[in-house]
Design a protein around this motif. Structure first.
Motif, PDB file in Angstrom:
ATOM      1  N   ARG A   1       8.249  -3.071  10.849  1.00 40.11           N
ATOM      2  CA  ARG A   1       6.973  -3.584  11.342  1.00 40.11           C
ATOM      3  C   ARG A   1       6.172  -2.499  12.063  1.00 40.11           C
ATOM      4  NH1 ARG A   1       6.753  -4.953  16.731  1.00 40.11           N
ATOM      5  NH2 ARG A   1       4.996  -6.338  16.330  1.00 40.11           N
ATOM      6  N   VAL A   2       6.837  -1.394  12.390  1.00 45.83           N
ATOM      7  CA  VAL A   2       6.167  -0.215  12.947  1.00 45.83           C
ATOM      8  C   VAL A   2       5.825   0.779  11.835  1.00 45.83           C
ATOM      9  CG1 VAL A   2       6.441   1.796  14.448  1.00 45.83           C
ATOM     10  CG2 VAL A   2       7.269  -0.453  15.196  1.00 45.83           C
ATOM     11  N   LEU A   3       6.796   1.060  10.982  1.00 48.50           N
ATOM     12  CA  LEU A   3       6.617   2.105   9.975  1.00 48.50           C
ATOM     13  C   LEU A   3       5.613   1.725   8.893  1.00 48.50           C
ATOM     14  CD1 LEU A   3      10.329   3.288   9.542  1.00 48.50           C
ATOM     15  CD2 LEU A   3       8.522   4.315  10.935  1.00 48.50           C
ATOM     16  N   PHE A   4       5.660   0.490   8.408  1.00 53.79           N
ATOM     17  CA  PHE A   4       4.763   0.137   7.314  1.00 53.79           C
ATOM     18  C   PHE A   4       3.283   0.205   7.697  1.00 53.79           C
ATOM     19  CE2 PHE A   4       8.278  -2.065   4.817  1.00 53.79           C
ATOM     20  CZ  PHE A   4       8.271  -1.119   3.806  1.00 53.79           C
ATOM     21  N   PRO A   5       2.857  -0.327   8.855  1.00 49.23           N
ATOM     22  CA  PRO A   5       1.440  -0.168   9.221  1.00 49.23           C
ATOM     23  C   PRO A   5       1.038   1.288   9.417  1.00 49.23           C
ATOM     24  CG  PRO A   5       2.416  -1.962  10.461  1.00 49.23           C
ATOM     25  CD  PRO A   5       3.545  -1.252   9.769  1.00 49.23           C
ATOM     26  N   LEU A   6       1.905   2.083  10.050  1.00 51.74           N
ATOM     27  CA  LEU A   6       1.574   3.500  10.269  1.00 51.74           C
ATOM     28  C   LEU A   6       1.503   4.256   8.938  1.00 51.74           C
ATOM     29  CD1 LEU A   6       3.717   4.363  13.410  1.00 51.74           C
ATOM     30  CD2 LEU A   6       1.215   4.295  13.276  1.00 51.74           C
ATOM     31  N   TYR A   7       2.448   3.999   8.064  1.00 56.86           N
ATOM     32  CA  TYR A   7       2.442   4.693   6.772  1.00 56.86           C
ATOM     33  C   TYR A   7       1.284   4.222   5.897  1.00 56.86           C
ATOM     34  CZ  TYR A   7       7.150   6.442   7.898  1.00 56.86           C
ATOM     35  OH  TYR A   7       8.222   7.066   8.493  1.00 56.86           O
ATOM     36  N   ALA A   8       0.919   2.946   5.992  1.00 58.12           N
ATOM     37  CA  ALA A   8      -0.240   2.454   5.238  1.00 58.12           C
ATOM     38  C   ALA A   8      -1.526   3.087   5.767  1.00 58.12           C
ATOM     39  CB  ALA A   8      -0.321   0.932   5.328  1.00 58.12           C
TER      40      ALA A   8
ATOM     41  N   ASP B   1       2.613   6.087  -1.434  1.00 61.63           N
ATOM     42  CA  ASP B   1       3.540   7.053  -0.838  1.00 61.63           C
ATOM     43  C   ASP B   1       4.968   6.558  -1.055  1.00 61.63           C
ATOM     44  OD1 ASP B   1       4.848   8.947   0.666  1.00 61.63           O
ATOM     45  OD2 ASP B   1       3.538   8.779   2.417  1.00 61.63           O
ATOM     46  N   PRO B   2       5.460   6.632  -2.296  1.00 62.36           N
ATOM     47  CA  PRO B   2       6.770   6.060  -2.617  1.00 62.36           C
ATOM     48  C   PRO B   2       7.920   6.589  -1.771  1.00 62.36           C
ATOM     49  CG  PRO B   2       5.580   6.624  -4.622  1.00 62.36           C
ATOM     50  CD  PRO B   2       4.798   7.212  -3.481  1.00 62.36           C
ATOM     51  N   ASP B   3       7.866   7.867  -1.388  1.00 62.81           N
ATOM     52  CA  ASP B   3       8.967   8.417  -0.584  1.00 62.81           C
ATOM     53  C   ASP B   3       9.019   7.769   0.794  1.00 62.81           C
ATOM     54  OD1 ASP B   3       9.816  10.014  -2.622  1.00 62.81           O
ATOM     55  OD2 ASP B   3       9.037  11.887  -1.801  1.00 62.81           O
ATOM     56  N   ARG B   4       7.863   7.614   1.438  1.00 60.50           N
ATOM     57  CA  ARG B   4       7.878   6.958   2.749  1.00 60.50           C
ATOM     58  C   ARG B   4       8.194   5.472   2.609  1.00 60.50           C
ATOM     59  NH1 ARG B   4       3.712  10.817   4.450  1.00 60.50           N
ATOM     60  NH2 ARG B   4       4.561  12.052   6.186  1.00 60.50           N
ATOM     61  N   PHE B   5       7.853   4.869   1.486  1.00 62.92           N
ATOM     62  CA  PHE B   5       8.260   3.475   1.252  1.00 62.92           C
ATOM     63  C   PHE B   5       9.781   3.375   1.253  1.00 62.92           C
ATOM     64  CE2 PHE B   5       9.579   0.064  -1.621  1.00 62.92           C
ATOM     65  CZ  PHE B   5       8.947  -1.032  -1.028  1.00 62.92           C
ATOM     66  N   MET B   6      10.442   4.317   0.579  1.00 63.48           N
ATOM     67  CA  MET B   6      11.906   4.327   0.567  1.00 63.48           C
ATOM     68  C   MET B   6      12.466   4.478   1.972  1.00 63.48           C
ATOM     69  SD  MET B   6      12.521   6.742  -2.795  1.00 63.48           S
ATOM     70  CE  MET B   6      14.237   7.053  -2.371  1.00 63.48           C
ATOM     71  N   VAL B   7      11.835   5.344   2.772  1.00 63.15           N
ATOM     72  CA  VAL B   7      12.286   5.558   4.149  1.00 63.15           C
ATOM     73  C   VAL B   7      12.177   4.272   4.959  1.00 63.15           C
ATOM     74  CG1 VAL B   7      11.668   6.694   6.323  1.00 63.15           C
ATOM     75  CG2 VAL B   7      11.809   8.019   4.213  1.00 63.15           C
ATOM     76  N   ALA B   8      11.036   3.600   4.849  1.00 60.66           N
ATOM     77  CA  ALA B   8      10.849   2.363   5.610  1.00 60.66           C
ATOM     78  C   ALA B   8      11.838   1.293   5.180  1.00 60.66           C
ATOM     79  CB  ALA B   8       9.415   1.862   5.435  1.00 60.66           C
ATOM     80  N   MET B   9      12.100   1.204   3.890  1.00 60.44           N
ATOM     81  CA  MET B   9      13.047   0.199   3.404  1.00 60.44           C
ATOM     82  C   MET B   9      14.473   0.521   3.831  1.00 60.44           C
ATOM     83  SD  MET B   9      11.353  -2.190   2.029  1.00 60.44           S
ATOM     84  CE  MET B   9      12.719  -3.102   1.277  1.00 60.44           C
ATOM     85  N   ALA B  10      14.759   1.795   4.073  1.00 62.40           N
ATOM     86  CA  ALA B  10      16.089   2.180   4.540  1.00 62.40           C
ATOM     87  C   ALA B  10      16.258   1.978   6.038  1.00 62.40           C
ATOM     88  CB  ALA B  10      16.358   3.649   4.183  1.00 62.40           C
TER      89      ALA B  10
ATOM     90  N   ILE C   1       0.838  -1.205   0.000  1.00 59.38           N
ATOM     91  CA  ILE C   1       0.000   0.000   0.000  1.00 59.38           C
ATOM     92  C   ILE C   1       0.869   1.250   0.000  1.00 59.38           C
ATOM     93  CG2 ILE C   1      -1.611   1.371   1.405  1.00 59.38           C
ATOM     94  CD1 ILE C   1      -2.808  -1.327   2.348  1.00 59.38           C
ATOM     95  N   VAL C   2       1.906   1.248   0.828  1.00 59.44           N
ATOM     96  CA  VAL C   2       2.789   2.407   0.920  1.00 59.44           C
ATOM     97  C   VAL C   2       3.587   2.579  -0.370  1.00 59.44           C
ATOM     98  CG1 VAL C   2       4.689   3.470   2.207  1.00 59.44           C
ATOM     99  CG2 VAL C   2       2.946   2.143   3.418  1.00 59.44           C
ATOM    100  N   GLU C   3       4.046   1.491  -0.928  1.00 58.74           N
ATOM    101  CA  GLU C   3       4.823   1.581  -2.172  1.00 58.74           C
ATOM    102  C   GLU C   3       4.004   2.235  -3.287  1.00 58.74           C
ATOM    103  OE1 GLU C   3       7.747  -1.202  -4.915  1.00 58.74           O
ATOM    104  OE2 GLU C   3       6.158  -2.167  -3.741  1.00 58.74           O
ATOM    105  N   ARG C   4       2.720   1.887  -3.360  1.00 56.75           N
ATOM    106  CA  ARG C   4       1.857   2.461  -4.394  1.00 56.75           C
ATOM    107  C   ARG C   4       1.438   3.894  -4.072  1.00 56.75           C
ATOM    108  NH1 ARG C   4      -0.691  -2.617  -3.735  1.00 56.75           N
ATOM    109  NH2 ARG C   4      -2.350  -1.586  -2.515  1.00 56.75           N
TER     110      ARG C   4
END
Length: 258
Positions: free
Chosen positions: A34-41, A18-27, A13-16
């Motif tokens: 496991r905290v960032l992806f649910p919050l960003y989604a 909010d690509p910038d926050r997806f990059m942040v979570a992957m970094a 969901i985040v990748e589609r």
């Protein structure tokens, strides 16, 4: 650490959305994802709810669905099964969830076409959306000073808002209290001042909480652009090249600086 199916779904969901926050979570470290992806989604779903329909009643109902879901977590009882709500319930304490209702309620502004009432109204919108998202993430991940986090969140929120101006105006919204060059410059400078104040207090943010603040990694550069060239806001030309974005993000992730 293996991520669950729900968190993997949140990541998609985040990748589609909010690509910038997806990059942040992957970094970020795997444990932080496991905290960032649910919050960003959650943020993706709530922020887009007012925009998927022209029917105000339906948009209100979509936001209310999320308010009801967060209320279930806040009450500490049975929580509905959902790919975003379920992992949120795993990471949020009831009091954290209770404080997140404002993150949904503030999005009601997006449903209608009324301008912001005053500076306080605009600041509250930015703080309760971008600022609160960053604060919840930091609070879960590690020790952090709330005022510092909210300063970084405000700067990131204003930077993102300025980049969104052309789209907001195309949707017949009135996104700025003062859309003149001087007004844009003053808004960007004020946000930049808050970012610089936060950076002068870096020690108030633990290394564990730092990934939560990394989502504002572009804000300094964007705000400086807006101060130097307010017309870039209207032209939609704020931002860094893809290569510069990735380099500065990797540097921030490696050093813990934001």
């Amino acid at each position: 650490m293996t991520l669950s199916e729900d968190i993997t779904a949140c990541a998609a969901i985040v990748e589609r959305g909010d690509p910038d926050r997806f990059m942040v979570a992957m970094a970020a470290p795997v444990a932080a994802r496991r905290v960032l992806f649910p919050l960003y989604a959650f943020n993706v779903e709530v922020s887009r709810a007012p925009w998927v329909t022209e029917e105000t009643m339906i948009a209100e109902m979509r936001l209310q669905w999320w308010r009801d879901a967060i209320e279930e977590i806040a009450k500490g009882g049975t929580v509905r099964r959902h790919e975003v709500v379920t992992p949120l319930a795993d990471i949020l304490t009831p009091d954290m969830a209770a404080g997140m209702d404002e993150m949904i309620a503030v999005r009601r502004w997006d449903i209608y076409k009324d301008p912001f009432e005053d500076v306080a109204h605009f600041d509250r919108y930015i703080d309760q959306s971008a600022g609160s998202l960053m604060w919840v993430a930091a609070r879960i991940l590690g020790a952090a000073d709330e005022a510092v986090v909210r300063d970084v969140g405000y700067a990131g929120g204003v930077a993102a808002w300025l980049r969104a101006i052309p789209d907001l105006e195309a949707r017949k919204r009135v996104p700025l209290l003062d859309g003149t060059a001087d007004g844009v410059r003053a808004l960007a400078r004020g946000a930049l001042d808050r970012l610089q104040r936060a950076r002068s207090n870096r020690r108030a943010i633990s290394r564990a909480a730092a990934p939560a603040l990394l989502s504002g990694w572009q804000s300094g550069a964007i705000l400086k652009q807006a101060v130097a060239d307010p017309q870039a806001v209207a032209n939609g030309t704020l931002g860094q090249s893809e290569a510069k974005k990735r380099f500065t993000l990797m540097w921030g992730a490696a050093t813990g600086r934001w």
